[in-house]
Design an enzyme around this catalytic site. Structure first.
Site, PDB file in Angstrom:
ATOM      1  N   GLY A   1      49.525 115.761  39.383  1.00  0.00           N
ATOM      2  CA  GLY A   1      49.678 115.097  40.675  1.00  0.00           C
ATOM      3  C   GLY A   1      48.413 114.342  41.039  1.00  0.00           C
ATOM      4  O   GLY A   1      47.631 113.944  40.168  1.00  0.00           O
ATOM      5  N   SER A   2      48.195 114.200  42.328  1.00  0.00           N
ATOM      6  CA  SER A   2      47.096 113.345  42.786  1.00  0.00           C
ATOM      7  C   SER A   2      45.748 114.069  42.741  1.00  0.00           C
ATOM      8  O   SER A   2      45.692 115.301  42.766  1.00  0.00           O
ATOM      9  CB  SER A   2      47.378 112.886  44.216  1.00  0.00           C
ATOM     10  OG  SER A   2      47.393 114.015  45.068  1.00  0.00           O
TER      11      SER A   2
ATOM     12  N   THR B   1      45.201 116.299  45.885  1.00  0.00           N
ATOM     13  CA  THR B   1      45.809 117.634  45.830  1.00  0.00           C
ATOM     14  C   THR B   1      45.083 118.505  44.807  1.00  0.00           C
ATOM     15  O   THR B   1      44.870 119.699  45.036  1.00  0.00           O
ATOM     16  CB  THR B   1      47.313 117.536  45.477  1.00  0.00           C
ATOM     17  OG1 THR B   1      47.927 116.632  46.384  1.00  0.00           O
ATOM     18  CG2 THR B   1      48.003 118.867  45.569  1.00  0.00           C
ATOM     19  N   GLY B   2      44.691 117.891  43.687  1.00  0.00           N
ATOM     20  CA  GLY B   2      43.960 118.644  42.657  1.00  0.00           C
ATOM     21  C   GLY B   2      42.720 119.304  43.237  1.00  0.00           C
ATOM     22  O   GLY B   2      42.419 120.472  42.941  1.00  0.00           O
TER      23      GLY B   2
ATOM     24  N   GLU C   1      46.188 117.666  35.732  1.00  0.00           N
ATOM     25  CA  GLU C   1      46.462 116.323  35.198  1.00  0.00           C
ATOM     26  C   GLU C   1      46.568 115.406  36.414  1.00  0.00           C
ATOM     27  O   GLU C   1      47.564 115.448  37.135  1.00  0.00           O
ATOM     28  CB  GLU C   1      47.788 116.309  34.423  1.00  0.00           C
ATOM     29  CG  GLU C   1      47.835 117.237  33.226  1.00  0.00           C
ATOM     30  CD  GLU C   1      47.140 116.660  32.002  1.00  0.00           C
ATOM     31  OE1 GLU C   1      46.472 115.604  32.105  1.00  0.00           O
ATOM     32  OE2 GLU C   1      47.260 117.272  30.938  1.00  0.00           O
TER      33      GLU C   1
ATOM     34  N   CYS D   1      50.963 107.661  35.730  1.00  0.00           N
ATOM     35  CA  CYS D   1      49.511 107.927  35.763  1.00  0.00           C
ATOM     36  C   CYS D   1      48.772 107.021  34.811  1.00  0.00           C
ATOM     37  O   CYS D   1      47.665 106.570  35.080  1.00  0.00           O
ATOM     38  CB  CYS D   1      49.251 109.382  35.431  1.00  0.00           C
ATOM     39  SG  CYS D   1      49.964 109.909  33.869  1.00  0.00           S
TER      40      CYS D   1
HETATM   41  P1  NAD Z   1      50.880 114.959  44.855  1.00  0.00           P
HETATM   42  O1  NAD Z   1      49.547 115.508  44.533  1.00  0.00           O
HETATM   43  O2  NAD Z   1      51.145 114.453  46.211  1.00  0.00           O
HETATM   44  O3  NAD Z   1      52.009 116.076  44.610  1.00  0.00           O
HETATM   45  C1  NAD Z   1      52.163 116.722  43.349  1.00  0.00           C
HETATM   46  C2  NAD Z   1      52.768 118.100  43.575  1.00  0.00           C
HETATM   47  O4  NAD Z   1      51.835 118.918  44.278  1.00  0.00           O
HETATM   48  C3  NAD Z   1      54.035 118.108  44.404  1.00  0.00           C
HETATM   49  O5  NAD Z   1      54.931 119.058  43.865  1.00  0.00           O
HETATM   50  C4  NAD Z   1      53.542 118.537  45.774  1.00  0.00           C
HETATM   51  O6  NAD Z   1      54.539 119.158  46.562  1.00  0.00           O
HETATM   52  C5  NAD Z   1      52.466 119.544  45.383  1.00  0.00           C
HETATM   53  N1  NAD Z   1      51.433 119.776  46.400  1.00  0.00           N
HETATM   54  C6  NAD Z   1      51.075 118.987  47.437  1.00  0.00           C
HETATM   55  N2  NAD Z   1      50.044 119.548  48.118  1.00  0.00           N
HETATM   56  C7  NAD Z   1      49.743 120.711  47.481  1.00  0.00           C
HETATM   57  C8  NAD Z   1      48.752 121.716  47.680  1.00  0.00           C
HETATM   58  N3  NAD Z   1      47.869 121.642  48.687  1.00  0.00           N
HETATM   59  N4  NAD Z   1      48.703 122.742  46.823  1.00  0.00           N
HETATM   60  C9  NAD Z   1      49.567 122.822  45.785  1.00  0.00           C
HETATM   61  N5  NAD Z   1      50.532 121.898  45.542  1.00  0.00           N
HETATM   62  C10 NAD Z   1      50.614 120.857  46.382  1.00  0.00           C
HETATM   63  O7  NAD Z   1      51.161 113.870  43.740  1.00  0.00           O
HETATM   64  P2  NAD Z   1      52.422 112.884  43.610  1.00  0.00           P
HETATM   65  O8  NAD Z   1      52.352 111.868  44.701  1.00  0.00           O
HETATM   66  O9  NAD Z   1      53.677 113.704  43.474  1.00  0.00           O
HETATM   67  O10 NAD Z   1      52.155 112.190  42.208  1.00  0.00           O
HETATM   68  C11 NAD Z   1      51.450 111.003  42.043  1.00  0.00           C
HETATM   69  C12 NAD Z   1      50.070 111.262  41.502  1.00  0.00           C
HETATM   70  O11 NAD Z   1      50.163 112.056  40.317  1.00  0.00           O
HETATM   71  C13 NAD Z   1      49.331 109.998  41.084  1.00  0.00           C
HETATM   72  O12 NAD Z   1      47.999 110.060  41.508  1.00  0.00           O
HETATM   73  C14 NAD Z   1      49.404 110.041  39.562  1.00  0.00           C
HETATM   74  O13 NAD Z   1      48.363 109.335  38.925  1.00  0.00           O
HETATM   75  C15 NAD Z   1      49.351 111.500  39.291  1.00  0.00           C
HETATM   76  N6  NAD Z   1      49.936 111.801  37.994  1.00  0.00           N
HETATM   77  C16 NAD Z   1      49.107 112.223  36.999  1.00  0.00           C
HETATM   78  C17 NAD Z   1      49.642 112.481  35.739  1.00  0.00           C
HETATM   79  C18 NAD Z   1      48.761 112.964  34.614  1.00  0.00           C
HETATM   80  O14 NAD Z   1      49.296 113.493  33.652  1.00  0.00           O
HETATM   81  N7  NAD Z   1      47.450 112.812  34.679  1.00  0.00           N
HETATM   82  C19 NAD Z   1      51.009 112.295  35.494  1.00  0.00           C
HETATM   83  C20 NAD Z   1      51.814 111.861  36.551  1.00  0.00           C
HETATM   84  C21 NAD Z   1      51.266 111.623  37.798  1.00  0.00           C
END
Ligand code: NAD
Length: 477
Positions: A220-221, A224-225, A242, A276
């Site tokens: 994810g983002s 959030t990471g 990731e 991503c």
């Molecule tokens: P996001 O971080 O908003 O959400 C990802 C997941 O995390 C969702 O299931 C969400 O509900 C959960 N989440 C949100 N807040 C949380 C918290 N505080 N604790 C735990 N979990 C939580 O990301 P997104 O908008 O769904 O995805 C887009 C992002 O993901 C982009 O930045 C993209 O570059 C990245 N991404 C990275 C990869 C990779 O492999 N590096 C692959 C795909 C997407």
């Protein structure tokens, strides 16, 4: 299989909830089907069931776990058409792109089935050493919305292979295909081995805080990471993160312009830029800049933005309203600052009810502009000029992120030399940035911690354990 009812799966049972949520079809913003929102009790029950199941699953012979993964693959492929349909609706993806997720899955299964994860022994002078990879326990697989199936399957397979039990948490923006996939696997794995919980904003943090979840595999983002790192510190969880990136393509002057321009466009606009690893900045050598940009615009002109209902659509909408606002805001910033903008063919009027954004090339904005510095995660990207190798490498590296990059040249040696100077996890020479299961994939800098896939990604679901057996009882130190 009913495609309009969705359940969480806890301890082998389908569960509804008193609280329901709905995501939307991004092509017209109409609500899709209700999905259960997991309660605190659902979470506790799922973690307890996973913990209980782990006792036997972790001791199940790996060959048997591999067999069950093959049954998973068979069931998945038997429902390929239905799952593709769900991906098209929740993501607005054209058929070919939605089907790609299901077509990619067998590569992941095969790669992991072929891995040898057994313990390894080494004979030393005074002792033998056995290196074992011991499964961590309950894994929370927290997933984003852009490629729901391929990214969740890419976590589930190595986790189950090693003997971990998995709770999958889809993004609330794209829960449907994942929920249906886990539901249709009913009966393959013992209860508690593979579960799924859809939730609201509280579920991710609750999984991360849970004392009985030792491993978080997150995609994810970056934002959030960072929250996950902070929250998981209390129990020192193992993390694979990731995260996002701002991948550059570097185009050298010796390329076949028409062919490469088309390929770079496909890398920048795959899934309408919502990947991503999509190319997010294109550095073109000054000597071919104008001709290359012209060829890119010509390639963009061949793309058809539209709903997946139309077979001619090559590119779909932005997946969710939040991301639509972010991309629209970035575009407005470009317009307000008077950057030169080039777009392909005009978008059909009827698409305005959906979350569509026309693919947009921003022609040579300042290096400091937002469109260069930020991950758009949409079909908007800048092209920039370069004329000095060290300078372009410096500009590509001048980010807090380091996920991937591509280099385009007929001179493979030079491209290889440049690749070795980039501060990113993966570099593709003469192809767009698409991971393969055989190659480990992970980010440098703020693009992540650890990695997945490849020969070693599965090890992130394990603790290492070494057994030293001495050859003589009289060993002296
Ligand atoms: P996001 O971080 O908003 O959400 C990802 C997941 O995390 C969702 O299931 C969400 O509900 C959960 N989440 C949100 N807040 C949380 C918290 N505080 N604790 C735990 N979990 C939580 O990301 P997104 O908008 O769904 O995805 C887009 C992002 O993901 C982009 O930045 C993209 O570059 C990245 N991404 C990275 C990869 C990779 O492999 N590096 C692959 C795909 C997407």
């Amino acid at each position: 299989m009913a495609l309009d009812t969705f359940y969480n799966v806890v301890n082998g049972q389908k569960r509804q909830s008193t609280k329901m949520a709905q995501s939307i079809d991004p092509t017209d913003r109409r609500s899709l089907w209700p999905v259960p929102v997991a309660s605190d009790q659902d979470l506790e029950d799922a973690v307890a069931a996973a913990k209980q199941a782990f006792r036997n699953w972790s001791k199940t012979p790996v060959e048997h776990r591999k067999q069950l993964l093959s049954t998973f693959e068979e069931k998945l492929l038997a429902s390929k058409n239905d799952l593709t349909q769900l991906l098209m609706q929740e993501g607005g993806k054209p058929h070919a792109l939605a089907a790609f997720e299901l077509n990619y899955a067998p590569l992941l299964f095969k790669h992991h089935r072929d891995l040898d994860i057994n313990e390894q022994s080494e004979d030393l002078t005074d002792r033998s050493i056995v290196t074992r990879h011991v499964p961590l326990g309950v894994v929370a697989a927290i997933c984003p919305w852009n490629f729901p199936l391929v990214l969740s399957i890419g976590k589930i397979i190595p986790a189950l292979l090693t003997g971990c039990c998995v709770i999958v948490k889809p993004s609330p923006f794209a829960p449907y295909a994942i929920l249906k996939m886990i539901e249709l696997l009913h009966g393959i794995f013992p209860p508690g081995v593979l579960q799924v919980l859809n939730g609201d904003d509280a579920l991710g943090p609750a999984l991360v805080a849970h004392k009985d979840v030792p491993k978080i595999s997150f995609t994810g983002s970056i934002q959030t990471g960072k929250k996950i790192v902070e929250k998981s510190a209390l129990s020192l969880k193992r993390l694979t993160l990731e995260l996002g990136g701002n991948d550059a393509a570097i185009v050298l002057p010796d390329v076949d312009i028409a062919r490469v321009a088309k390929q770079v466009i496909s890398g920048a606009l795959i899934n309408s830029g919502q990947m991503c690893l999509a190319t997010k900045r294109v550095y073109i050598h000054d000597s071919i800049y104008e001709t290359f940009v012209e060829a890119m615009v010509k390639a963009m002109d061949e793309l058809i933005v539209g709903s997946p209902d139309s077979e001619s659509s090559t590119h779909g909408p932005i997946q969710n309203p939040l991301q639509f606002v972010r991309v629209s805001d970035l575009l407005e910033d470009c317009e307000k600052r008077g950057y030169s903008i080039k777009i392909g063919r005009a978008m059909a009027d009827e698409l305005r009810k959906g979350l569509f954004v026309q693919p947009t090339l921003v022609d040579n904005p300042p290096e400091t502009s937002r469109v260069v510095q930020e991950e758009a995660f949409g079909p908007v990207f800048p092209t920039l000029k370069w004329d000095n190798e060290q300078d372009v490498i410096r500009r590509v590296n001048a980010m807090d992120t380091g996920l991937g990059a591509s280099i385009w040249s007929s001179d493979i040696e030079k491209a290889g030399e440049m690749a070795r100077q980039l501060e990113v996890g993966s570099i593709w020479i003469n192809t767009t940035e698409l991971p393969i299961p055989q190659a480990m994939f992970g980010g440098h800098k703020q693009s992540g911690i650890g990695g997945e896939w490849g020969k070693d990604g599965w090890k992130a679901f394990c603790n290492v354990q070494i057994i030293h057996t001495m050859k003589s009882r009289d060993t002296k130190l």
